[in-house]
Motif scaffolding. Structure first.
Motif, PDB file in Angstrom:
ATOM      1  N   GLY A 173       0.796  -1.214   0.000  1.00 44.15           N
ATOM      2  CA  GLY A 173       0.000   0.000   0.000  1.00 44.15           C
ATOM      3  C   GLY A 173       0.831   1.268   0.000  1.00 44.15           C
ATOM      4  O   GLY A 173       2.054   1.244   0.174  1.00 44.15           O
ATOM      5  N   ALA A 174       0.137   2.395  -0.180  1.00 42.73           N
ATOM      6  CA  ALA A 174       0.811   3.689  -0.282  1.00 42.73           C
ATOM      7  C   ALA A 174       1.510   4.036   1.026  1.00 42.73           C
ATOM      8  O   ALA A 174       1.040   3.701   2.120  1.00 42.73           O
ATOM      9  CB  ALA A 174      -0.201   4.774  -0.648  1.00 42.73           C
ATOM     10  N   LEU A 175       2.641   4.712   0.881  1.00 43.34           N
ATOM     11  CA  LEU A 175       3.428   5.142   2.028  1.00 43.34           C
ATOM     12  C   LEU A 175       3.362   6.668   2.068  1.00 43.34           C
ATOM     13  O   LEU A 175       3.961   7.357   1.238  1.00 43.34           O
ATOM     14  CB  LEU A 175       4.881   4.667   1.869  1.00 43.34           C
ATOM     15  CG  LEU A 175       5.827   4.872   3.037  1.00 43.34           C
ATOM     16  CD1 LEU A 175       5.322   4.136   4.273  1.00 43.34           C
ATOM     17  CD2 LEU A 175       7.221   4.358   2.677  1.00 43.34           C
ATOM     18  N   ASN A 176       2.600   7.215   3.023  1.00 44.99           N
ATOM     19  CA  ASN A 176       2.356   8.657   3.065  1.00 44.99           C
ATOM     20  C   ASN A 176       3.104   9.373   4.182  1.00 44.99           C
ATOM     21  O   ASN A 176       3.295  10.577   4.122  1.00 44.99           O
ATOM     22  CB  ASN A 176       0.855   8.926   3.228  1.00 44.99           C
ATOM     23  CG  ASN A 176       0.046   8.359   2.069  1.00 44.99           C
ATOM     24  OD1 ASN A 176       0.375   8.551   0.904  1.00 44.99           O
ATOM     25  ND2 ASN A 176      -1.017   7.619   2.405  1.00 44.99           N
ATOM     26  N   SER A 182       5.919   1.039   9.481  1.00 43.83           N
ATOM     27  CA  SER A 182       5.691  -0.155  10.306  1.00 43.83           C
ATOM     28  C   SER A 182       5.001  -1.266   9.522  1.00 43.83           C
ATOM     29  O   SER A 182       5.067  -2.448   9.905  1.00 43.83           O
ATOM     30  CB  SER A 182       4.856   0.211  11.541  1.00 43.83           C
ATOM     31  OG  SER A 182       3.596   0.744  11.149  1.00 43.83           O
ATOM     32  N   ARG A 183       4.342  -0.899   8.400  1.00 46.89           N
ATOM     33  CA  ARG A 183       3.671  -1.908   7.572  1.00 46.89           C
ATOM     34  C   ARG A 183       4.628  -2.554   6.571  1.00 46.89           C
ATOM     35  O   ARG A 183       4.253  -3.501   5.885  1.00 46.89           O
ATOM     36  CB  ARG A 183       2.513  -1.270   6.788  1.00 46.89           C
ATOM     37  CG  ARG A 183       1.457  -0.576   7.631  1.00 46.89           C
ATOM     38  CD  ARG A 183       0.169  -0.415   6.822  1.00 46.89           C
ATOM     39  NE  ARG A 183       0.415   0.053   5.463  1.00 46.89           N
ATOM     40  CZ  ARG A 183       0.376   1.343   5.109  1.00 46.89           C
ATOM     41  NH1 ARG A 183       0.124   2.288   5.998  1.00 46.89           N
ATOM     42  NH2 ARG A 183       0.588   1.693   3.845  1.00 46.89           N
ATOM     43  N   TYR A 184       5.814  -2.042   6.462  1.00 44.77           N
ATOM     44  CA  TYR A 184       6.748  -2.474   5.426  1.00 44.77           C
ATOM     45  C   TYR A 184       7.906  -3.280   6.002  1.00 44.77           C
ATOM     46  O   TYR A 184       8.375  -2.997   7.125  1.00 44.77           O
ATOM     47  CB  TYR A 184       7.333  -1.249   4.709  1.00 44.77           C
ATOM     48  CG  TYR A 184       6.435  -0.632   3.680  1.00 44.77           C
ATOM     49  CD1 TYR A 184       6.712  -0.756   2.326  1.00 44.77           C
ATOM     50  CD2 TYR A 184       5.308   0.090   4.053  1.00 44.77           C
ATOM     51  CE1 TYR A 184       5.893  -0.174   1.372  1.00 44.77           C
ATOM     52  CE2 TYR A 184       4.482   0.683   3.107  1.00 44.77           C
ATOM     53  CZ  TYR A 184       4.781   0.537   1.764  1.00 44.77           C
ATOM     54  OH  TYR A 184       3.971   1.113   0.821  1.00 44.77           O
ATOM     55  N   PRO A 185       8.429  -4.237   5.264  1.00 43.58           N
ATOM     56  CA  PRO A 185       9.678  -4.887   5.660  1.00 43.58           C
ATOM     57  C   PRO A 185      10.837  -3.938   5.347  1.00 43.58           C
ATOM     58  O   PRO A 185      11.050  -3.565   4.195  1.00 43.58           O
ATOM     59  CB  PRO A 185       9.724  -6.138   4.768  1.00 43.58           C
ATOM     60  CG  PRO A 185       8.921  -5.759   3.551  1.00 43.58           C
ATOM     61  CD  PRO A 185       7.854  -4.817   4.021  1.00 43.58           C
ATOM     62  N   CYS A 186      11.569  -3.533   6.366  1.00 44.90           N
ATOM     63  CA  CYS A 186      12.641  -2.555   6.192  1.00 44.90           C
ATOM     64  C   CYS A 186      14.011  -3.181   6.403  1.00 44.90           C
ATOM     65  O   CYS A 186      14.167  -4.076   7.244  1.00 44.90           O
ATOM     66  CB  CYS A 186      12.461  -1.380   7.167  1.00 44.90           C
ATOM     67  SG  CYS A 186      10.981  -0.391   6.880  1.00 44.90           S
ATOM     68  N   ALA A 187      14.974  -2.700   5.667  1.00 44.20           N
ATOM     69  CA  ALA A 187      16.372  -3.085   5.867  1.00 44.20           C
ATOM     70  C   ALA A 187      17.186  -1.812   5.969  1.00 44.20           C
ATOM     71  O   ALA A 187      16.857  -0.789   5.367  1.00 44.20           O
ATOM     72  CB  ALA A 187      16.865  -3.949   4.703  1.00 44.20           C
TER      73      ALA A 187
END
Length: 299
Positions: A173-176, A182-187
């Motif tokens: 989904g959109a990242l605003n 927190s909804r995304y897998p981050c590295a």
């Protein structure tokens, strides 16, 4: 008036082609074209008329060429004389560079072509070396310098950018806002195995719940291209993939802060001739990498 741009214009007028002038001067064609247009904008006149076979100077361009060419030729002759003396420098130069700092590789190649008798040894590392203990002549350092045992010469500033593959954005989904991460897998980049990364976005610090950390931006880029994660990258490592659409920039309205890039060398009464030659060469030819280090929103 930008006298470097005037020098570029004189070369274009001499060879009659933007592409031929770019080749002669060893700079990218888009950079040359942009600098000429900026010069025309500053002078509020058209200097060149583009043709099917190249370009020709306008009446105003002819007047500028007549006044500028003699001075440019005199400066070029002085530069050739100085470079001829510097080309005879013989010895070794020990450098430290950050890992994966690709724009500087081109600059080092140009330096060695100008000074073929200088042996260059490069130690590529993410840690801040001790110039004295590690025997380094000049280090390229990212970030602020708080070390009174060295002299720092700032080269430029650049920014990191937040990127992901289009597939990741489609899935999550959109990242605003940074809180949406927190909804995304981050590295993230981390210098230790227990790193707790923090991203400063739009002037505010955000703790990153990273599923993966590594002290290698090329590794982070590979994972982003594979569609696995959202990550930060130096703009120059993402630029080509942004153009191709393999990556997209996220949260551009919440940018990372500017990061200074410095050349540092030992504080002593007199820097060696080879060190001075390297420092001056980098300062003179900095335009080669400056555009590459700009973030997309700064271009």
């Amino acid at each position: 008036m930008d006298y470097n741009a005037v020098s570029m214009f004189v070369t274009v007028a001499q060879v009659g082609s933007l592409s031929a002038a770019a080749t002669r001067m060893g700079i990218p064609l888009p950079t040359l074209s942009r600098r000429i247009m900026e010069l025309e904008s500053d002078l509020k006149v058209q200097l060149l008329e583009r043709t099917a076979r190249g370009c020709r100077v306008t009446e105003a361009g002819s007047r500028l060429f007549e006044h500028a060419s003699g001075g440019i030729e005199a400066l070029q002759e002085a530069e050739r004389s100085i470079m001829s003396e510097q080309a005879r420098l013989v010895g070794r130069l020990r450098l430290s560079l950050p890992q994966s700092f690709e724009p500087w590789w081109e600059l080092l190649g140009l330096f060695q072509r100008a000074h073929p008798d200088i042996q260059v040894s490069v130690y590529s590392t993410e840690r801040r070396v001790d110039l004295f203990a590690d025997g380094v002549d000049v280090a390229l350092r990212v970030g602020a310098i708080a070390d009174d045992t060295v002299v720092a010469r700032q080269m430029l500033t650049f920014r990191h950018i937040l990127v992901a593959s289009p597939q990741v954005v489609e899935r999550h989904g959109a990242l605003n806002h940074p809180t949406d991460l927190s909804r995304y897998p981050c590295a993230a980049w981390g210098s230790t195995l227990d790193a707790r990364p923090i991203w400063t976005l739009g002037g505010h610090a955000h703790k990153v719940s990273a599923t993966f950390t590594v002290n290698d931006y090329l590794h982070l880029r590979a994972r982003a291209l594979a569609g696995d994660i959202v990550t930060e990258l130096p703009s120059f490592l993402a630029a080509e993939h942004l153009k191709k659409g393999d990556l997209v920039e996220l949260l551009s309205e919440h940018p990372f802060p500017d990061t200074p890039l410095n050349l540092v060398y030992r504080r002593q009464r007199h820097a060696s001739t080879i060190v001075r030659a390297y420092l001056d060469f980098c300062s003179t030819h900095l335009s080669i990498i400056a555009d590459k280090c700009k973030a997309p929103f700064d271009a």
